[in-house]
Design a protein around this motif. Structure first.
Motif, PDB file in Angstrom:
ATOM      1  N   PRO A 194       0.826  -1.215   0.000  1.00  0.00           N
ATOM      2  CA  PRO A 194       0.000   0.000   0.000  1.00  0.00           C
ATOM      3  C   PRO A 194       0.858   1.263   0.000  1.00  0.00           C
ATOM      4  CG  PRO A 194      -0.752  -1.541   1.667  1.00  0.00           C
ATOM      5  CD  PRO A 194       0.549  -2.060   1.147  1.00  0.00           C
ATOM      6  N   ILE A 195       0.385   2.268  -0.700  1.00  0.00           N
ATOM      7  CA  ILE A 195       1.107   3.532  -0.796  1.00  0.00           C
ATOM      8  C   ILE A 195       0.319   4.585  -0.020  1.00  0.00           C
ATOM      9  CG2 ILE A 195       1.945   5.331  -2.353  1.00  0.00           C
ATOM     10  CD1 ILE A 195       1.999   3.133  -4.547  1.00  0.00           C
ATOM     11  N   LYS A 196       0.965   5.206   0.941  1.00  0.00           N
ATOM     12  CA  LYS A 196       0.314   6.273   1.711  1.00  0.00           C
ATOM     13  C   LYS A 196       0.129   7.477   0.789  1.00  0.00           C
ATOM     14  CE  LYS A 196       0.144   8.185   6.235  1.00  0.00           C
ATOM     15  NZ  LYS A 196       0.682   8.197   7.568  1.00  0.00           N
ATOM     16  N   ASP A 248      -5.355  -1.605   6.818  1.00  0.00           N
ATOM     17  CA  ASP A 248      -5.889  -2.969   6.823  1.00  0.00           C
ATOM     18  C   ASP A 248      -6.897  -3.188   5.702  1.00  0.00           C
ATOM     19  OD1 ASP A 248      -4.307  -3.712   8.976  1.00  0.00           O
ATOM     20  OD2 ASP A 248      -5.851  -3.262  10.451  1.00  0.00           O
ATOM     21  N   GLU A 249      -7.778  -2.230   5.511  1.00  0.00           N
ATOM     22  CA  GLU A 249      -8.756  -2.321   4.423  1.00  0.00           C
ATOM     23  C   GLU A 249      -8.046  -2.317   3.071  1.00  0.00           C
ATOM     24  OE1 GLU A 249     -12.750  -0.049   2.732  1.00  0.00           O
ATOM     25  OE2 GLU A 249     -11.802   0.673   4.561  1.00  0.00           O
ATOM     26  N   CYS A 250      -7.024  -1.504   2.948  1.00  0.00           N
ATOM     27  CA  CYS A 250      -6.258  -1.442   1.709  1.00  0.00           C
ATOM     28  C   CYS A 250      -5.586  -2.784   1.408  1.00  0.00           C
ATOM     29  CB  CYS A 250      -5.223  -0.321   1.775  1.00  0.00           C
ATOM     30  SG  CYS A 250      -4.397  -0.037   0.202  1.00  0.00           S
ATOM     31  N   ARG A 278      -3.234   0.935  -8.374  1.00  0.00           N
ATOM     32  CA  ARG A 278      -4.608   1.254  -8.748  1.00  0.00           C
ATOM     33  C   ARG A 278      -4.982   2.637  -8.226  1.00  0.00           C
ATOM     34  NH1 ARG A 278      -3.731  -2.361 -11.858  1.00  0.00           N
ATOM     35  NH2 ARG A 278      -4.679  -4.409 -11.789  1.00  0.00           N
ATOM     36  N   SER A 279      -6.041   3.171  -8.775  1.00  0.00           N
ATOM     37  CA  SER A 279      -6.504   4.497  -8.340  1.00  0.00           C
ATOM     38  C   SER A 279      -7.302   4.426  -7.044  1.00  0.00           C
ATOM     39  CB  SER A 279      -7.355   5.133  -9.439  1.00  0.00           C
ATOM     40  OG  SER A 279      -8.476   4.318  -9.713  1.00  0.00           O
ATOM     41  N   ASP A 280      -7.658   3.206  -6.612  1.00  0.00           N
ATOM     42  CA  ASP A 280      -8.451   3.040  -5.399  1.00  0.00           C
ATOM     43  C   ASP A 280      -7.720   3.572  -4.167  1.00  0.00           C
ATOM     44  OD1 ASP A 280     -10.594   0.781  -6.362  1.00  0.00           O
ATOM     45  OD2 ASP A 280      -8.606   0.433  -7.222  1.00  0.00           O
ATOM     46  N   LEU A 281      -8.420   4.372  -3.375  1.00  0.00           N
ATOM     47  CA  LEU A 281      -7.889   4.868  -2.105  1.00  0.00           C
ATOM     48  C   LEU A 281      -8.749   4.328  -0.976  1.00  0.00           C
ATOM     49  CD1 LEU A 281      -7.138   8.599  -2.942  1.00  0.00           C
ATOM     50  CD2 LEU A 281      -5.471   6.810  -2.455  1.00  0.00           C
ATOM     51  N   MET A 282      -8.103   3.836   0.069  1.00  0.00           N
ATOM     52  CA  MET A 282      -8.797   3.280   1.231  1.00  0.00           C
ATOM     53  C   MET A 282      -8.453   4.117   2.462  1.00  0.00           C
ATOM     54  SD  MET A 282     -10.357   0.782  -0.025  1.00  0.00           S
ATOM     55  CE  MET A 282     -10.330   0.856  -1.803  1.00  0.00           C
ATOM     56  N   PRO A 283      -9.399   4.244   3.392  1.00  0.00           N
ATOM     57  CA  PRO A 283      -9.167   5.098   4.567  1.00  0.00           C
ATOM     58  C   PRO A 283      -8.165   4.517   5.566  1.00  0.00           C
ATOM     59  CG  PRO A 283     -11.301   4.019   4.719  1.00  0.00           C
ATOM     60  CD  PRO A 283     -10.744   3.709   3.361  1.00  0.00           C
ATOM     61  N   ASN A 284      -7.976   3.179   5.563  1.00  0.00           N
ATOM     62  CA  ASN A 284      -7.010   2.617   6.504  1.00  0.00           C
ATOM     63  C   ASN A 284      -6.209   1.497   5.845  1.00  0.00           C
ATOM     64  OD1 ASN A 284      -8.256  -0.065   7.105  1.00  0.00           O
ATOM     65  ND2 ASN A 284      -9.909   1.202   7.927  1.00  0.00           N
ATOM     66  N   ARG A 293      -3.276   3.874  -1.068  1.00  0.00           N
ATOM     67  CA  ARG A 293      -3.541   3.477  -2.449  1.00  0.00           C
ATOM     68  C   ARG A 293      -3.235   1.997  -2.621  1.00  0.00           C
ATOM     69  NH1 ARG A 293      -4.702   6.472  -6.412  1.00  0.00           N
ATOM     70  NH2 ARG A 293      -3.931   8.340  -5.392  1.00  0.00           N
ATOM     71  N   VAL A 294      -4.099   1.300  -3.364  1.00  0.00           N
ATOM     72  CA  VAL A 294      -3.934  -0.121  -3.652  1.00  0.00           C
ATOM     73  C   VAL A 294      -2.732  -0.308  -4.580  1.00  0.00           C
ATOM     74  CG1 VAL A 294      -5.007  -2.094  -4.807  1.00  0.00           C
ATOM     75  CG2 VAL A 294      -6.376  -0.615  -3.330  1.00  0.00           C
ATOM     76  N   ALA A 295      -1.771  -1.126  -4.138  1.00  0.00           N
ATOM     77  CA  ALA A 295      -0.577  -1.407  -4.940  1.00  0.00           C
ATOM     78  C   ALA A 295       0.027  -2.732  -4.484  1.00  0.00           C
ATOM     79  CB  ALA A 295       0.454  -0.290  -4.786  1.00  0.00           C
TER      80      ALA A 295
END
Length: 95
Positions: free
Chosen positions: A37-39, A73-75, A65-71, A45-47
Motif C-alpha cells: 500500500p502507498i500512503k 488494513d482495508e487497503c 490502482r486508483s483506489d484509495l482506502m481510509p485505513n 492506495r492499492v498497490a
C-alpha cells in the motif's frame, strides 16, 4: 496529479518515498503477491507486486490502482482481492 505524485514517490529515494514497508508474501495459484500500500494524503492506495518463477525465469508485474482506502488494513484486503482477480483473469498474460 495524485497518481503522478504516487508514481514519483515510488521512484524517489530517501525519506520522500510514499510507500510503506511491503507486507508478507501471499502465494496464489503459483504466483507470489506482495501487497505494498502507498500512503497518499492520509489514505492508502492499492498497490502490489506479483511475481512468478525463480532466478532468471522470474517475471514481475507491479500494479498501482486508483483506489484509495481510509485505513491500511482495508487497503491490504482490497489489494489482495484485486491481485487475485487479476491473476484469475490474465494468468501468465499479466507479464
Amino acid at each position: 496529479m495524485g497518481i503522478l505524485s504516487s508514481l514519483k514517490g515510488l521512484f524517489a529515494s530517501g525519506e520522500s518515498s510514499t510507500s510503506e514497508k511491503a507486507e508478507d508474501v501471499v502465494e496464489y495459484k503459483g504466483f507470489s503477491i506482495v501487497p505494498a500500500p502507498i500512503k497518499d494524503g492520509g489514505q492508502y492506495r492499492v498497490a502490489a507486486t506479483i511475481t512468478k518463477g525463480e532466478g532468471e525465469e522470474q517475471k514481475t508485474h507491479t500494479f498501482i490502482r486508483s483506489d484509495l482506502m481510509p485505513n491500511r488494513d482495508e487497503c491490504l484486503e482490497i489489494t489482495l482481492r484485486k491481485a487475485k482477480l487479476t491473476i484469475d483473469q490474465l494468468g501468465d498474460n499479466i507479464f
